[in-house]
Design a protein around this motif. Structure first.
Motif, PDB file in Angstrom:
ATOM      1  N   TRP A   1      39.847  46.567  45.640  1.00 21.68           N
ATOM      2  CA  TRP A   1      38.403  46.480  45.884  1.00 21.68           C
ATOM      3  C   TRP A   1      37.756  47.849  45.680  1.00 21.68           C
ATOM      4  CZ3 TRP A   1      34.985  48.834  49.159  1.00 21.68           C
ATOM      5  CH2 TRP A   1      33.685  48.312  49.155  1.00 21.68           C
ATOM      6  N   VAL A   2      38.380  48.900  46.212  1.00 18.66           N
ATOM      7  CA  VAL A   2      37.835  50.258  46.042  1.00 18.66           C
ATOM      8  C   VAL A   2      37.769  50.618  44.555  1.00 18.66           C
ATOM      9  CG1 VAL A   2      38.294  52.712  46.461  1.00 18.66           C
ATOM     10  CG2 VAL A   2      38.520  51.069  48.334  1.00 18.66           C
ATOM     11  N   ALA A   3      38.820  50.288  43.816  1.00 21.10           N
ATOM     12  CA  ALA A   3      38.844  50.593  42.382  1.00 21.10           C
ATOM     13  C   ALA A   3      37.723  49.859  41.636  1.00 21.10           C
ATOM     14  CB  ALA A   3      40.199  50.244  41.795  1.00 21.10           C
ATOM     15  N   ASP A   4      37.430  48.635  42.067  1.00 25.68           N
ATOM     16  CA  ASP A   4      36.397  47.826  41.415  1.00 25.68           C
ATOM     17  C   ASP A   4      34.990  48.161  41.890  1.00 25.68           C
ATOM     18  OD1 ASP A   4      38.481  46.523  40.158  1.00 25.68           O
ATOM     19  OD2 ASP A   4      38.321  44.688  41.354  1.00 25.68           O
ATOM     20  N   ASN A   5      34.871  48.785  43.063  1.00 28.91           N
ATOM     21  CA  ASN A   5      33.564  49.019  43.687  1.00 28.91           C
ATOM     22  C   ASN A   5      33.465  50.447  44.218  1.00 28.91           C
ATOM     23  OD1 ASN A   5      32.412  46.080  43.889  1.00 28.91           O
ATOM     24  ND2 ASN A   5      34.533  45.956  44.569  1.00 28.91           N
ATOM     25  N   PRO A   6      33.569  51.438  43.344  1.00 32.16           N
ATOM     26  CA  PRO A   6      33.653  52.823  43.824  1.00 32.16           C
ATOM     27  C   PRO A   6      32.410  53.325  44.559  1.00 32.16           C
ATOM     28  CG  PRO A   6      33.359  52.774  41.450  1.00 32.16           C
ATOM     29  CD  PRO A   6      33.585  51.354  41.888  1.00 32.16           C
ATOM     30  N   HIS A   7      31.276  52.657  44.390  1.00 31.09           N
ATOM     31  CA  HIS A   7      30.042  53.150  44.999  1.00 31.09           C
ATOM     32  C   HIS A   7      29.594  52.318  46.192  1.00 31.09           C
ATOM     33  CE1 HIS A   7      29.847  55.949  41.756  1.00 31.09           C
ATOM     34  NE2 HIS A   7      29.904  54.973  40.886  1.00 31.09           N
ATOM     35  N   ARG A   8      30.383  51.311  46.553  1.00 34.43           N
ATOM     36  CA  ARG A   8      30.032  50.477  47.707  1.00 34.43           C
ATOM     37  C   ARG A   8      30.448  51.188  48.976  1.00 34.43           C
ATOM     38  NH1 ARG A   8      30.011  45.013  46.834  1.00 34.43           N
ATOM     39  NH2 ARG A   8      29.396  44.875  48.999  1.00 34.43           N
ATOM     40  N   ARG A   9      29.710  50.969  50.052  1.00 29.71           N
ATOM     41  CA  ARG A   9      29.935  51.720  51.281  1.00 29.71           C
ATOM     42  C   ARG A   9      30.814  50.976  52.284  1.00 29.71           C
ATOM     43  NH1 ARG A   9      25.240  54.797  53.755  1.00 29.71           N
ATOM     44  NH2 ARG A   9      26.997  55.015  55.125  1.00 29.71           N
ATOM     45  N   VAL A  10      31.758  51.720  52.818  1.00 30.64           N
ATOM     46  CA  VAL A  10      32.620  51.283  53.907  1.00 30.64           C
ATOM     47  C   VAL A  10      32.632  52.438  54.891  1.00 30.64           C
ATOM     48  CG1 VAL A  10      35.043  50.846  54.513  1.00 30.64           C
ATOM     49  CG2 VAL A  10      34.031  49.694  52.553  1.00 30.64           C
ATOM     50  N   ARG A  11      32.636  52.141  56.176  1.00 30.31           N
ATOM     51  CA  ARG A  11      32.625  53.215  57.182  1.00 30.31           C
ATOM     52  C   ARG A  11      33.982  53.900  57.276  1.00 30.31           C
ATOM     53  NH1 ARG A  11      31.089  52.571  63.599  1.00 30.31           N
ATOM     54  NH2 ARG A  11      31.986  54.566  64.241  1.00 30.31           N
ATOM     55  N   ALA A  12      35.061  53.112  57.289  1.00 30.75           N
ATOM     56  CA  ALA A  12      36.413  53.653  57.423  1.00 30.75           C
ATOM     57  C   ALA A  12      37.408  52.534  57.179  1.00 30.75           C
ATOM     58  CB  ALA A  12      36.617  54.246  58.819  1.00 30.75           C
ATOM     59  N   ALA A  13      38.688  52.928  57.023  1.00 30.64           N
ATOM     60  CA  ALA A  13      39.736  51.915  56.854  1.00 30.64           C
ATOM     61  C   ALA A  13      41.014  52.357  57.558  1.00 30.64           C
ATOM     62  CB  ALA A  13      40.020  51.675  55.373  1.00 30.64           C
ATOM     63  N   LEU A  14      41.647  51.391  58.183  1.00 33.73           N
ATOM     64  CA  LEU A  14      42.981  51.559  58.757  1.00 33.73           C
ATOM     65  C   LEU A  14      43.896  50.661  57.938  1.00 33.73           C
ATOM     66  CD1 LEU A  14      44.970  52.575  60.903  1.00 33.73           C
ATOM     67  CD2 LEU A  14      44.185  50.703  62.390  1.00 33.73           C
ATOM     68  N   MET A  15      44.819  51.277  57.210  1.00 36.25           N
ATOM     69  CA  MET A  15      45.739  50.549  56.329  1.00 36.25           C
ATOM     70  C   MET A  15      47.105  50.527  57.025  1.00 36.25           C
ATOM     71  SD  MET A  15      43.746  50.130  53.573  1.00 36.25           S
ATOM     72  CE  MET A  15      44.460  50.288  51.948  1.00 36.25           C
ATOM     73  N   VAL A  16      47.553  49.344  57.416  1.00 37.24           N
ATOM     74  CA  VAL A  16      48.729  49.208  58.267  1.00 37.24           C
ATOM     75  C   VAL A  16      49.891  48.587  57.500  1.00 37.24           C
ATOM     76  CG1 VAL A  16      49.601  48.189  60.403  1.00 37.24           C
ATOM     77  CG2 VAL A  16      47.216  48.958  60.270  1.00 37.24           C
TER      78      VAL A  16
END
Length: 178
Positions: free
Chosen positions: A74-89
């Motif tokens: 998703w990040v690769a496809d949407n580099p300019h979209r906003r997310v506050r933070a991510a926890l990758m488990v």
């Protein structure tokens, strides 16, 4: 604040830590997929994008297993979209664990995330070695946290509640407050 839980292959497991957190944390929900058994990257990423788009403010993502490569795509496809933070488990290494139902997620994008990210890696996870988790954390510009010998953090491995994870999320949210 919206917290989106991005589950992995085979989907939600009754009593898992994500379910317990969802009940406890106001404004949280799980991203639903149409088919939890046959994971199709484009469909999973589109469903994540729909969930993020529906948020009124940048959400916090909490991804587990195959949910982590889903977020990376998703990040690769949407580099300019906003997310506050991510926890990758306990990310799933779909490049080294060849399972036909999830091979469409390889290769995993190795690009910097534009938001604060923590990767919680297990020392004894059959889906990803600590060394590979460290490499992905570095490429995603994430802080790597050694979660200990927690396997893949599933209910069958004894993880309903995961208190260390709750603290990781709290700490991550505190660093993004403001």
């Amino acid at each position: 604040m919206t917290i989106l839980f991005v589950d992995g292959w085979l989907g939600p497991d009754p009593g898992d830590w994500q379910e317990l957190w969802t009940r406890k944390l106001p404004g949280s929900r799980r991203v639903e997929q149409d088919d939890w058994h046959l994971a199709e990257r484009n469909k999973w990423v589109a469903r994540l994008d729909e969930a993020i788009t529906a948020c009124t403010e940048p959400p916090v993502l909490v991804a587990h297993s195959l949910g982590c490569p889903t977020v990376a795509h998703w990040v690769a496809d949407n580099p300019h979209r906003r997310v506050r933070a991510a926890l990758m488990v306990t990310p799933a290494d779909v490049e080294r664990n060849i399972t036909p139902e999830i091979t469409g997620f390889a290769p995993i994008p190795q690009i910097p995330f534009s938001f604060p990210t923590v990767v919680a890696a297990s020392r004894n996870d059959h889906w990803m070695t600590p060394e590979r988790a460290a490499a992905f954390a570095k490429s995603w510009n994430a802080r790597l946290v050694d979660a200990g010998e927690v396997g893949h953090l599933t209910v069958t491995e004894g993880y309903g509640a995961w208190l260390q994870g709750e603290q990781l999320l709290t700490d991550l949210l505190n660093t993004t407050a403001g």
